[in-house]
Design an enzyme around this catalytic site. Structure first.
Site, PDB file in Angstrom:
ATOM      1  CE  LYS A 118      -3.598  -2.532   2.508  1.00 31.97           C
ATOM      2  NZ  LYS A 118      -4.196  -2.840   3.810  1.00 31.97           N
ATOM      3  CD  GLN A 162      -3.093  -4.655   6.965  1.00 40.25           C
ATOM      4  OE1 GLN A 162      -3.235  -3.596   6.370  1.00 40.25           O
ATOM      5  NE2 GLN A 162      -3.545  -5.785   6.466  1.00 40.25           N
ATOM      6  CG  ASP A 211      -9.066  -0.157   6.031  1.00 38.50           C
ATOM      7  OD1 ASP A 211      -8.981  -0.605   4.868  1.00 38.50           O
ATOM      8  OD2 ASP A 211      -8.153  -0.260   6.874  1.00 38.50           O
TER       9      ASP A 211
HETATM   10  N1  GUN Z   1      -6.565  -7.025   6.674  1.00 41.51           N
HETATM   11  C1  GUN Z   1      -6.977  -7.717   5.578  1.00 41.51           C
HETATM   12  N2  GUN Z   1      -7.500  -6.883   4.661  1.00 41.51           N
HETATM   13  C2  GUN Z   1      -7.444  -5.641   5.181  1.00 41.51           C
HETATM   14  C3  GUN Z   1      -7.844  -4.364   4.700  1.00 41.51           C
HETATM   15  O1  GUN Z   1      -8.382  -4.186   3.601  1.00 41.51           O
HETATM   16  N3  GUN Z   1      -7.591  -3.317   5.542  1.00 41.51           N
HETATM   17  C4  GUN Z   1      -7.028  -3.487   6.764  1.00 41.51           C
HETATM   18  N4  GUN Z   1      -6.856  -2.421   7.546  1.00 41.51           N
HETATM   19  N5  GUN Z   1      -6.661  -4.671   7.245  1.00 41.51           N
HETATM   20  C5  GUN Z   1      -6.862  -5.733   6.448  1.00 41.51           C
END
Ligand code: GUN
Length: 285
Positions: free
Chosen positions: A54, A98, A121
């Protein structure tokens, strides 16, 4: 029938090109770059890999990115302190914590403390609630990527029987809402669903995200189904999805590959959410 491949990698490249222009327009208008902060707790290798992907995508897009790291044994108070600081940092327009978080941390509590305007998110209760009410203000990137991919190929979900195998806040729940908003008839399956096949065979649109390789076999789908595979796992040194791709593609009308299907779209949508959040916040001030 051999399915048309839903090429997420190609679409993500196009989305990226459009975004570069949007980010440069943003910088001209507001005099700053959008900023995304990622918070990672512990040293789960998959989480680290996702966060670094990311961040790399941010730097390619002209978005500032920063990372806050805490050790696996961090307390809830420490993490709250980090989230508070990012909520109050004007250079940060998007906050991503995350998941999964270590067991000692109450995930819902943390997600509820993220400023909903910076919640790129879409996991905060405010944004989950808005989505459930039909307001797609900030929506989780993975389901948003699924919808964007279907749109790109002209697949109309209205009236479809959609079956989702995943009931998490990352995929299944928000996707169910997105599909309902578009008038699909939605079934959400999960680990305790008694007879998975009895549901999947009825699907016009089947989305699976379990991480169980080969879960979705050809006899579990009907002819002409649209198959979206959000699962990811390793098998004999290769990255594979939930779907028995080679056999299912002979029955499906459309199918996503793994890798190269939904994965690239997730990152693309997260960055779009970050620019959207930044535009929204700065136009308020
Ligand atoms: N863990 C797995 N997928 C995601 C996501 O799209 N965002 C976040 N913050 N954690 C994740």
């Amino acid at each position: 029938m051999t399915a048309v491949v839903l090429d997420g990698r190609k679409l993500a490249v196009e989305v990226r090109a459009g975004r570069r222009e949007r980010v440069s327009g943003f910088k001209d208008k507001f005099g700053v770059a959008p900023g995304l902060a990622s918070v990672i707790v512990g040293d789960d290798s998959a989480s680290r890999m996702y966060v670094s992907m990311k961040q790399k995508a941010c730097s390619e897009a002209g978005i500032n990115s920063m990372k806050r790291e805490l050790p696996a044994e961090a307390s809830v108070e420490e993490l709250i302190g980090v989230v508070d600081a990012l909520n109050n940092d004007d250079s940060v327009h998007g906050i991503l914590v995350q998941l999964p978080l270590p067991r000692q941390i109450n995930t819902q509590r943390i997600l509820s403390l993220i400023n909903p305007l910076k919640d790129v998110d879409g996991f905060s209760p405010v944004n989950q609630g808005r989505l459930a009410a039909g307001d797609e203000f900030m929506v989780a990137a993975t389901p948003l990527g699924v919808i964007r991919l279907l749109d790109e190929y002209g697949i109309k979900v209205k009236g479809m029987d959609a079956v989702i195998v995943n009931h998490s806040i990352v995929l299944g729940r928000p996707l169910a809402m997105l599909l309902l908003n578009r008038n699909a008839t939605v079934t959400v399956c999960h680990v305790d669903t008694r007879d998975l096949k009895s549901h999947t065979v009825k699907a016009d649109l089947l989305v699976s995200g379990t991480g169980v390789a080969g879960l979705i076999k050809a006899d579990m789908v009907k002819d002409g189904v649209v198959v979206v595979d959000v699962g990811i796992s390793r098998k004999k040194g290769r990255t594979v999805g939930d779907v028995d791709y080679e056999k299912v593609k002979e029955k499906a009308s459309y199918i996503t590959p793994v890798p190269g299907g939904t994965g690239p779209m997730t990152v693309a949508m997260l960055l779009d959410n970050t620019v959207k959040a930044a535009e929204h916040i700065l136009s308020l001030s």
